[in-house]
Design an enzyme around this catalytic site. Structure first.
Site, PDB file in Angstrom:
ATOM      1  CG  HIS A  60      -1.820  -1.080   1.388  1.00 55.50           C
ATOM      2  ND1 HIS A  60      -3.149  -0.966   1.065  1.00 55.50           N
ATOM      3  CD2 HIS A  60      -1.642  -2.345   1.799  1.00 55.50           C
ATOM      4  CE1 HIS A  60      -3.735  -2.124   1.270  1.00 55.50           C
ATOM      5  NE2 HIS A  60      -2.849  -2.984   1.716  1.00 55.50           N
ATOM      6  CG  HIS A  82      -6.302  -2.010   6.108  1.00 56.59           C
ATOM      7  ND1 HIS A  82      -5.223  -1.501   5.426  1.00 56.59           N
ATOM      8  CD2 HIS A  82      -7.022  -2.725   5.206  1.00 56.59           C
ATOM      9  CE1 HIS A  82      -5.288  -1.905   4.154  1.00 56.59           C
ATOM     10  NE2 HIS A  82      -6.366  -2.633   3.998  1.00 56.59           N
ATOM     11  CE1 TYR A  84      -3.733  -4.468   8.456  1.00 60.32           C
ATOM     12  CE2 TYR A  84      -5.849  -5.081   7.506  1.00 60.32           C
ATOM     13  CZ  TYR A  84      -4.521  -4.726   7.348  1.00 60.32           C
ATOM     14  OH  TYR A  84      -3.991  -4.614   6.103  1.00 60.32           O
ATOM     15  CD  GLU A  85      -2.923   0.166   8.182  1.00 60.11           C
ATOM     16  OE1 GLU A  85      -1.817   0.692   7.987  1.00 60.11           O
ATOM     17  OE2 GLU A  85      -3.929   0.426   7.486  1.00 60.11           O
ATOM     18  CB  ALA A 112      -6.821  -8.350  -2.062  1.00 60.73           C
ATOM     19  CB  SER A 211     -10.627  -3.086   3.615  1.00 61.17           C
ATOM     20  OG  SER A 211     -10.889  -3.729   2.385  1.00 61.17           O
ATOM     21  CG  ASN A 234      -6.634 -15.613  -0.407  1.00 56.96           C
ATOM     22  OD1 ASN A 234      -6.497 -14.381  -0.509  1.00 56.96           O
ATOM     23  ND2 ASN A 234      -7.327 -16.162   0.548  1.00 56.96           N
TER      24      ASN A 234
HETATM   25  N1  HPA Z   1      -9.184 -13.286   4.336  1.00 56.32           N
HETATM   26  C1  HPA Z   1      -9.297 -12.017   4.745  1.00 56.32           C
HETATM   27  N2  HPA Z   1      -8.821 -11.003   4.066  1.00 56.32           N
HETATM   28  C2  HPA Z   1      -8.206 -11.250   2.901  1.00 56.32           C
HETATM   29  C3  HPA Z   1      -8.059 -12.547   2.411  1.00 56.32           C
HETATM   30  C4  HPA Z   1      -8.577 -13.626   3.176  1.00 56.32           C
HETATM   31  O1  HPA Z   1      -8.492 -14.802   2.804  1.00 56.32           O
HETATM   32  N3  HPA Z   1      -7.394 -12.454   1.221  1.00 56.32           N
HETATM   33  C5  HPA Z   1      -7.160 -11.141   1.013  1.00 56.32           C
HETATM   34  N4  HPA Z   1      -7.653 -10.405   2.014  1.00 56.32           N
END
Ligand code: HPA
Length: 273
Positions: A60, A82, A84-85, A112, A211, A234
């Site tokens: 980022h 985010h 979580y940051e 993502a 996010s 993924n």
């Molecule tokens: N989980 C949560 N957040 C994500 C993932 C995931 O598998 N892949 C990319 N961001």
């Protein structure tokens, strides 16, 4: 105080602009490359904007890129904040209000995400049709700015229906296979356990990420129309037979870069008024 900060940040940006941006782009992990396509770009580092938080995750960048893309005046966030940051929900969503103050009416939010729907494959793009806020917090908690939006804002069409249709049509024109589905926003930073992925699926989630939900809530509250796109980087960890890493997330988003760039450009080129 908060509104004043938004105004000061927006003024700082506006003072450097010749034209008013109308479309906002929030670019997720590995998707910041889109900003490199912006013509006559003007970049402003987050750190130079009063009251803006600074981004900490690798992958980022942490700057605004403002200019023209496919004939539209856009303002892109290359990197987002985010939860979580450690930022609070107000900090996470601060840039959305700044965009609104600058005149942005349409917001494209990208991310993502992990695929939860078993018919998805890594590398798919997904049009977000709806979301589930599983963050246990809301950016709208606190005093309400009645000039901006309602105390109890409607979220029944958080992702604009016309924009969803526009996105489906755009994908068809490009012969691009896109998925659609419900995005579940978790806090992170841990990826999900297998049990959590099964829970998310049972609850109706198709993809999971860390996010988007806060930004989309604030944008809706402020009356902006929102389009959401996930890059399925993924399959969610619980349904993989191997551990998931951030590198893998970045690798896949890099692979689908061309599809993603082509899709967003087509969306902008043919965006209905
Ligand atoms: N989980 C949560 N957040 C994500 C993932 C995931 O598998 N892949 C990319 N961001």
């Amino acid at each position: 105080m908060y509104q004043l900060h938004v105004k000061e940040a927006a003024d700082h940006i506006q003072n450097q602009l010749q034209v008013e941006p109308t479309v906002g782009l929030i670019l997720g992990s590995g998707l910041g490359v889109l900003a490199e396509e912006i013509e006559n770009p003007m970049t402003i580092a987050y750190g130079d904007i009063p009251h803006f938080p600074e981004s900490t995750v690798s992958g980022h960048k942490g700057q605004l890129v403002i200019g023209e893309l496919e004939g539209r005046q856009v303002i892109a966030m290359q990197g987002r904040f985010h939860y979580y940051e450690g930022y609070d929900m107000q900090q996470v969503t601060f840039p959305v209000l700044v965009m609104k103050e600058l005149g942005v009416e349409t917001l494209f939010v990208t991310n993502a995400a992990g695929g939860v729907n078993e018919s998805f494959e890594p590398g798919n793009l997904m049009i977000i049709t709806d979301h589930i806020n599983n963050m246990g917090d809301s950016p709208l908690i606190g005093p309400n700015d009645d000039k901006l939006g309602a105390r109890f804002p409607d979220m029944s069409e958080a992702y604009d229906r016309d924009l969803i249709t526009h996105a489906k049509n755009s994908a068809e024109r490009l012969n691009l296979k896109v998925q659609q589905g419900v995005y579940v926003g978790n806090t992170g930073p841990a990826y999900e356990t297998g049990a959590e992925v099964r829970m998310i699926r049972t609850l109706g989630g198709d993809a999971v990420g860390m996010s988007t939900v806060p930004e989309v809530m604030v944008a809706n509250h402020a009356g902006m129309r929102v389009l959401g796109i996930s890059c399925i980087s993924n399959m969610a960890a619980g349904i993989l037979d191997q551990p998931l890493t951030h590198d893998e997330v970045i690798e896949t988003t890099t692979q689908v870069r061309e599809d993603f760039l082509g899709f967003v450009k087509e969306l902008l080129k043919t965006l209905p008024a």
